[in-house]
Design an enzyme around this catalytic site. Structure first.
Site, PDB file in Angstrom:
ATOM      1  N   VAL A 326       0.851  -1.184   0.000  1.00 13.40           N
ATOM      2  CA  VAL A 326       0.000   0.000   0.000  1.00 13.40           C
ATOM      3  C   VAL A 326       0.890   1.238   0.000  1.00 13.40           C
ATOM      4  O   VAL A 326       2.032   1.196   0.463  1.00 13.40           O
ATOM      5  CB  VAL A 326      -0.983   0.041   1.188  1.00 13.40           C
ATOM      6  CG1 VAL A 326      -2.092  -0.964   0.999  1.00 13.40           C
ATOM      7  CG2 VAL A 326      -0.270  -0.173   2.506  1.00 13.40           C
ATOM      8  N   GLU A 327       0.363   2.330  -0.500  1.00 12.31           N
ATOM      9  CA  GLU A 327       1.145   3.530  -0.759  1.00 12.31           C
ATOM     10  C   GLU A 327       1.783   4.140   0.478  1.00 12.31           C
ATOM     11  O   GLU A 327       2.782   4.861   0.384  1.00 12.31           O
ATOM     12  CB  GLU A 327       0.250   4.559  -1.438  1.00 12.31           C
ATOM     13  CG  GLU A 327      -0.911   5.016  -0.590  1.00 12.31           C
ATOM     14  CD  GLU A 327      -2.118   5.432  -1.415  1.00 12.31           C
ATOM     15  OE1 GLU A 327      -2.537   6.582  -1.269  1.00 12.31           O
ATOM     16  OE2 GLU A 327      -2.643   4.611  -2.181  1.00 12.31           O
ATOM     17  N   SER A 328       1.217   3.865   1.656  1.00 11.86           N
ATOM     18  CA  SER A 328       1.720   4.467   2.893  1.00 11.86           C
ATOM     19  C   SER A 328       3.124   4.000   3.252  1.00 11.86           C
ATOM     20  O   SER A 328       3.797   4.628   4.064  1.00 11.86           O
ATOM     21  CB  SER A 328       0.766   4.147   4.045  1.00 11.86           C
ATOM     22  OG  SER A 328       0.637   2.739   4.183  1.00 11.86           O
TER      23      SER A 328
END
Length: 532
Positions: A326-328
């Protein structure tokens, strides 16, 4: 070295009128609630500070908290961010032209902080070309008030190639969060679910002679922190605020005060990852999972992708054969969905925000799964603005443009759609009142033209139809058993798609409450790879 511990009030008094303030967070993860609440209280009681510029890379709210505390006309005159989908107060201010609003892709903001930290005039990237971020399209301008300032980006030519150039924006004050600080301001993040771009922002602020304020739960004696655990050195920190109410104001996520599974110190037993029930959303996710292959590196967006792909892959026994991200900054494991999107159970690694986007922008994930609110006949997708309602793009553009393959997951219509999934067929019991496949999208968040020029494989998966992007435009390649193609698909679109000469039904197994046996397909693929 001086003691940097301050009261919340003293720290917030460092923020003056017309300051450029940068906050770090992701939904409610990393949100410095104690400090944000004090800024709001001070403004409502004194009218100060006023006319600030607020910068933030990711969306930072759970509809109630986070930067929602700063959503007051007069407090902020300009906002520069990537996403306001979970910040209704900000959406209202933007829509009513009560604040000047500019959208920059999430990853580009994270990279811009690093560029500013190292003294560069900005950063350049191909991310954003041909989308609403491109100054030849809309320039990331989200409301009429922002047109007075113009776009914050421009097109530049480097060695014969077009690039977006994102200009540096000097920052005066940063608000970041850690878990523990010592008296000198060294910051650790042992209980935080993600690291984000705290270090880059702190360095960027120091470049411009600004101040860095940090919220923490714990205070340690000077010199007692393990140096390898320090994420933000004290030389970048000007004030440390210890929250008095960590249960409310220093939550790991919106749903959890603290769970060691999300900070990576404990791995949860696989047996507790329960299958999700067979619903419309799961049908879409299951068809999406059929696009996976062994050893694929995958990105998951919010909504149906984040809610279904991980659980379905786990249920099918292929989770260890692919790598979900995920982008985080989380890599591996099973990402959470809903209001806790951005954290991951059993992650293999949790890296800084900007480094995750280095990979997404540079190499490109093998497959990304994203939602799609509007799709047009050219393959353009809109997830960022609907009429006057400004949502923003988040990391959507950063991830979809360089990806090796894009799979959009979403319902075929919206607002009121109800279906029955039973015995290998799909039955529409109530049609949605809003069409999602329309002639022209309201804003171009994904450019079909850019994808076609790159020969990028792009698929649109719904509960009743699957399309692919071809040079002819949108092409129908599959339909659900039990569905009438003309009545339930074409008549519910504003345009007629191209019909594949090899049009076929979607697998009946998708609509049965049993396994798809994707594991067997993966095993065959591995045998084929070994033999070849």
């Amino acid at each position: 070295m001086k003691n940097k511990l301050l009261s919340t009030k003293s720290a917030v008094n460092m923020i003056s009128n017309e300051t450029t303030l940068c906050t770090v967070g992701f939904t409610l993860m990393g949100a410095s609630e104690t400090i944000l609440k004090e800024i709001e209280r001070r403004y409502l009681e004194t009218g100060l500070p006023k006319d600030i510029t607020l910068m933030h890379s990711a969306g930072q709210s759970d509809r109630e908290s986070g930067i929602q505390h700063l959503a007051h006309k007069g407090l902020v005159k300009r906002i520069i961010g990537s996403h306001w989908g979970l910040a209704p107060k900000w959406g209202e201010l933007i829509n009513n032209n009560a604040v000047e609003a500019h959208c920059i892709p999430q990853g580009q903001l994270a990279h811009l902080f690093r560029a500013m930290a190292s003294g560069k005039p900005g950063s350049f990237s191909r991310v954003g070309l041909n989308t609403f971020i491109d100054p030849r399209v809309e320039g990331g301008i989200m409301n009429e008030l922002a047109y007075q300032s113009g776009s914050l980006m421009q097109i530049v030519n480097i060695l014969g190639e077009e690039y977006m150039f994102y200009h540096s924006i000097p920052i005066d004050i940063a608000i970041i969060r850690g878990t523990t600080a010592d008296e000198y301001g060294n910051i650790t993040m042992e209980d935080e679910a993600i690291k984000l771009e705290a270090l880059s922002v702190a360095q960027a602020v120091k470049r411009y002679g600004g101040k860095v304020i940090v919220q923490v739960k714990n205070i340690a004696r000077k010199g007692t922190l393990n140096s390898r655990n320090v994420e933000v050195p004290g030389i970048y920190v000007d004030a440390v605020v210890q929250t008095e109410d960590p249960l409310t104001d220093h939550r790991q996520t919106s749903s959890f005060f603290f769970n060691p599974v999300y900070s990576g110190s404990v791995k949860e037993a696989a047996s507790t990852l329960n299958p999700i029930p067979l619903t419309l959303r799961k049908v879409i996710g299951r068809r999406g999972v059929m696009e996976l292959y062994p050893d694929a590196t995958v990105n998951l967006g919010t909504g149906i992708p984040g809610d279904t792909i991980g659980p379905v892959a786990s249920e099918e026994g292929i989770l260890d054969d692919v790598l979900l991200t995920v982008e985080s900054g989380a890599i591996g494991g099973i990402p959470e969905g809903g209001m806790d999107f951005g954290i991951t159970k059993n992650a293999d690694a949790i890296i800084e925000h900007a480094y995750q986007f280095d990979y997404y922008n540079g190499v490109g994930v093998d497959i990304t799964y994203m939602g799609a609110a509007e799709v047009d006949q050219y393959g353009n997708v809109n997830v960022s603005k609907f009429g006057t309602k400004a949502v923003g793009c988040g990391g959507f553009i950063d991830i979809t443009q360089p990806a090796k393959k894009v799979v959009f997951l979403g319902t075929f219509t919206a607002k009121g759609l109800e279906v029955d999934v039973n015995d290998g067929e799909l039955k529409i019991t109530k049609e949605g009142t809003k069409k999602k496949f329309i002639n022209h999208v309201g804003q171009i968040t994904f450019s079909g033209e850019y994808a076609r020029n790159r020969e990028q494989p792009v698929y649109f998966v719904t509960e009743r139809a699957v399309f692919q992007l071809s040079f002819k435009g949108l092409e129908l390649i599959e339909y659900a058993p039990g569905i009438d193609v003309e009545k339930d698909i074409i008549s519910q679109m504003d345009f007629k798609p191209h019909i594949s000469p090899e049009l076929k039904p979607m697998p009946t197994e998708l609509f049965k409450d049993s396994l798809l046996n994707i594991k067997r397909f993966f095993e065959k693929e591995r045998i084929n790879l070994i033999e070849s």
